[in-house]
Design an enzyme around this catalytic site. Structure first.
Site: not given
Ligand SMILES: [Fe+2]
Ligand SMILES: [Fe+2]
Ligand SMILES: [Fe+2]
Ligand SMILES: [Fe+2]
Ligand SMILES: [Fe+2]
Ligand SMILES: [Fe+2]
Ligand SMILES: [Fe+2]
Ligand SMILES: [Fe+2]
Lengths: 264, 264, 264, 264
Positions: B12, B43-44, B71-72, B154, B179, B181
Site C-alpha cells: 500500500d 489504495e492509500n 477498501n479505501h 486485501h 491492508h 500496513h
Molecule cells: Fe491500506
Molecule cells: Fe485497506
C-alpha cells in the site's frame, strides 16, 4: 548494572505442539542467548484456548520467569484460583477492577528488577479499560521500584500497538505485540530508545491457519458456520524476539526476531 | 516458457511520501530484480485515502503494470470513471455486481499471460461477497487464458488470508496480503507450491503509525474522538516482495521480502 | 381468495420460560385471532442458544406452521439432521451454499399458498451472503408458486431491516424483524402495501436482560469477562404481531403488535 | 415537593425535518403534558451528523431545558467551543478525560433540582470509558445535590441499556435509550421504581431508513459502497416519552410513549 541485559520474549504458545516446541527448544535458546529474563505468552496453550495450572507449571519449569496472556485467558476457569498464588502469571492489566489476577509484576533477576506489564487492545476487541492510561498509571506506580520496564501489548490492530509504543517511547525498554499469531517484520528501536515489534508471532504448528487446522478454517470461511477450531497437529515453530538492553540507560540496543523450527 | 519469472509486488502506497519513494526507487528495484511484472497496491496513495487518476497515471508511468487497491478505493470519486478506461487499475473483485470497475485482469508481458486478482476480506471489515467463492470462480473463468495467477488479498485478519491461500494452494502462483500496513515475516512457499505472505507492509512514512502522524494517533487513542489522520511527512520505506516463479510448473520457487529505505 | 388472511408471527422463543409461555397461550391467541398461518422464531428456545428436535416438535405440536430461526440456529448440532426431514423448520436462507437446511418454504393452508423466507442481516453480524440479493432471487424463484410472501429478517441493525423492507415493498405482504429481543413500536404499512416492524420482540422471561439473568449481565458489563448468560427463570411475555392481509391484492391491511403476559 | 413531576424526553432530532417538527409541535406537547423538564437528544440535528451552535440555540429557544447527544456529537467542530458556555448541552459523560464539554448537569426548575446524565454504550461502538462505572461515580458525586436523576443512555445494544437500567434501578428516576432511531415498545417501570425504555426513537422524517433517504440505503446495502446518507426530506415524526415521577419518593409512576406526526 552497566552490562547488557538480554531478554527473551516468546509469542503465544498454541496447544500441545506449542508447549512441546518451547519446552524442547528453550535449553538451546538459553545457551544461545543467555537471557537474563524469559517471558512467554501462554494464552493459547490449553488446546488453543486459555491456559491451565498444569501447563503454567510446565512453562515455569521450562524456564519462563513470567507468563503473559491475553483475551483467551479466562477460558480455562481453573487458572483463576491459580493466579492468586502465582503473581508471575499475568492477565491483561486493563481489565476492569474486580477481575481476578493481576497484570503487572516485578521480578528481580541477577540484581536487576524487571517489571513486565501485560495490556490488551480494544480496537476490534472487547471494550475493556483504556490500555494507554492504564500503562501510564502503572509506569508511574512502579517508578523507582523497577530498573527495566517491558510490555506485552496483546492486540489485534497494529495502529493501536504502534500508538502505545510511540506514547511510551523512551519511558520503557520494550513493547512487543502479541495476539495475531503472525510474526511481523517491523522490529526496530523507536527514536527515544524503546524496542518495538508489532507481533512476536505464535509458537504453534506450522502449516496451520494461525495455529489451527486448515481444513476447518477453509470450511468455516466458505460456510460461515461457527465451526470449532482444532489445533493443528504438526511440529511447531517457536516465534519471538531477543532484546539487548543497555543496563545503564535502560534503552534498547537491539532487537532480533526468532523463528526456530521444532522437530517434535 | 521454461525460464524463471520474476514478479515485484509492492504494498500500500501511502500519500506523497509513499509515491515519492516508489517512483524514486523503482529504477533501482528494476535493475536489481529485473521483474517480468510489477504490481503496486495504491489504495492509500491520495493522502492516505484512495487514489486519483493523476496518481494512478504516475504509478503506471513509473513502471507499475497493474495497480491493486482495497477498501479505501472508493474515497476519491474521480477514480471511478478512470476505472473504465484503465482495466489494469483493479478494485477488489468481490464487491457486489453493480460496483464500478473490475477486480481481475490479464496482461501479457514477454509472452507470458499474467492474471492478477484483487480480493478483499470480510472478517472485521465490510460484508461484501465471499472472497473464497469469488476467487474460485475467477480462477475457473480464466483457466486456459492465463499462465500465471497472482492474488492481492486485501484483508485485516491473517486467518482469512491464510485460509484463502491454503484453499488455493497449488492452483495459483502466489497470494500476498495487504491492508494492515505492517510487513509480516511469514513469507513462505505453501505445500503445493503457492508463495504466500500475510502482509506486504505499506510503502509509507517511517516513524509513523501505519503511515500516519503519531501525535494524532496517540491523541485519538487517549480521547476516542474521531480525529482525522494525516499522512506523516517523513521519508518512506518501500515494502513488498519479489517472487521467483517456475515458468513451466507455475509453482513459486522463492519469495523474498523487500524493505528499502527511501531518502526523499 | 377474496377474504382477509390473518397471520400470527411470534418472536424469538427464549428457553423453557418462552416455550411454556407460547405453548400455554397459543390456544387463546388462536381463538382471539383465528390465524390462517402461525410462524414462530425458535432460535433461542434451547436454553437461549439454538433449538433441539424435541423443542421443534413441541412448537409444531402447539400449532406452529413454520419455525424460523437466526444466527444461533447452529448451536444445538442435533437440529441439523432434523432439518432434512422438516422443511418447515427454516434457517436463514442467505447462508452460503453447502450449509445444512433451507431458508424458504411454501405451505398451503386453507387453499392459500404461503411462502415464508428467513433471512439474516450482516451489519454487525457474520459476513454471510447478501440478504438483499438472496431475497430478490427467492422471490423471483417462487413467483407463481405462492400467493403470499412473508419474511423474517433476523438482524441487528434496524437500518438493514428497513432497507430490505423498502426494497421489497409491494412485492411481499410483510417483513418482520427478529433478533434484538426487544419489540419495536414502528409497526406500519409501507407505501406500497408491505407490513413492517423492525423487531417482534422476544417471547421470553420478563425482568430479564434480553431474556437472560440480569445479575450476570450487569457483572459482565462491569468486568468485561466472558461470563455465560443463563436464561432468567421468570414467567415470560409473548411478543409478536398479527397481520391482516388482503387475500386478493396480497397487500397488508393492518399490523397489530402482541404483548401477552404468561402466568406460567 | 409532594406533587407529581412530569418530564418530556425527545429522541434524536434528525436534520431540518426533525428540527421543524419539534419546534412546531413543542407548544402543543407543553400544553398537553405541562412538563417540568424538557430534554431533547440533538446528535443528528445538523443534516444527520452532529449539531451546530445555531441549531442548539433554536432547540433551547423552542423550550429544551437540556440537550443530550451521542456518538455523532463531534462531527460539527464548531459545537466544541459552544459547549464551554452552554453546560446544558451535554455530550456522553464517559468519553475519556480531556474530551471537550461535559456529560452531566443539574438544572433547577420550579424548585426541583433535575440532574441529567448522558452516557454512551460500547457494545458494537467505540471503546470509550465504562458507562456503568461512570454512571455510578456521577450518581455518587451528585448525591444530595439533585432531587431527580435522569439518564440518556445512547447505545446500540439493548442488552447494554437494560443492564445499566437494572444496575441503577431504584437509584435513578428514569433511564431512556437513544441511538437506534427506532422507538421500542418496552417502556415500563423496573421493580425498584426506575422508568425505562430501550429507545425513544428518532424525531425524523417518515418513510425513511432511520431518518435517511431510502434509495441510498438500498443501494448501499446492495453494493456495499460507502455511499453518504442524505436526510430524507419528508415531514417528520416526533418520538419520545413522557414520564410521571413521584416528587417525594422520586420513583417513576408512569411512562408513556409519544409518537406525533408533524405536518410541516
Ligand atoms: Fe491500506
Ligand atoms: Fe485497506
Ligand atoms: Fe493468541
Ligand atoms: Fe489473543
Ligand atoms: Fe434471538
Ligand atoms: Fe439472533
Ligand atoms: Fe448515535
Ligand atoms: Fe442518533
Amino acid at each position: 548494572m552497566d552490562k547488557e541485559l538480554t531478554v527473551l520474549f516468546i509469542g503465544d504458545i498454541i496447544g500441545q505442539p506449542g508447549i512441546r516446541a518451547i519446552v524442547s527448544m528453550l535449553p538451546n535458546l538459553k545457551r544461545g542467548y543467555n537471557p537474563d529474563l524469559i517471558v512467554i505468552n501462554g494464552e493459547n496453550a490449553a488446546d488453543g484456548f486459555g491456559i491451565t495450572p498444569e501447563i503454567a507449571d510446565s512453562l515455569f519449569a521450562a524456564g519462563a520467569d513470567i507468563i503473559t496472556t491475553g483475551n483467551h485467558v479466562w477460558q480455562q476457569r481453573e487458572i483463576i484460583p491459580y493466579m492468586k498464588d502465582h503473581p508471575t502469571l499475568l492477565r491483561p492489566a486493563n481489565y476492569p477492577p474486580g477481575a481476578p489476577g493481576t497484570g503487572a509484576v516485578i521480578v528481580e533477576k541477577h540484581g536487576v528488577r524487571f517489571a513486565v506489564l501485560n495490556l490488551q487492545g480494544r480496537m476490534r476487541m472487547w471494550p475493556i479499560d483504556c490500555p494507554f492510561r492504564k500503562a501510564r498509571d502503572l509506569i508511574k506506580k512502579i517508578e523507582g521500584k523497577a530498573d527495566i520496564v517491558l510490555i506485552d501489548m496483546h492486540a489485534e490492530a497494529p495502529e493501536e500497538k504502534e500508538a502505545l509504543a510511540f506514547d511510551l517511547d523512551g519511558r520503557i525498554s520494550a513493547l512487543v505485540g502479541t495476539h495475531t499469531h503472525i510474526q511481523t517484520a517491523d522490529e526496530r528501536i523507536l527514536p527515544r530508545g524503546t524496542a518495538y515489534i508489532s507481533d512476536l508471532g505464535a509458537t504453534g504448528p506450522r502449516n496451520s491457519i494461525i495455529g489451527f487446522d486448515p481444513e476447518t478454517g477453509i470450511r468455516r470461511s466458505l460456510t460461515q458456520l461457527p465451526l470449532k477450531s482444532e489445533v493443528a497437529q504438526t511440529p511447531a515453530v517457536v516465534h519471538g524476539v531477543v532484546l539487548g538492553l543497555d543496563g545503564e540507560t535502560r534503552r534498547a540496543r537491539w532487537i532480533r526476531r526468532i523463528k526456530e523450527q521444532s522437530l517434535v
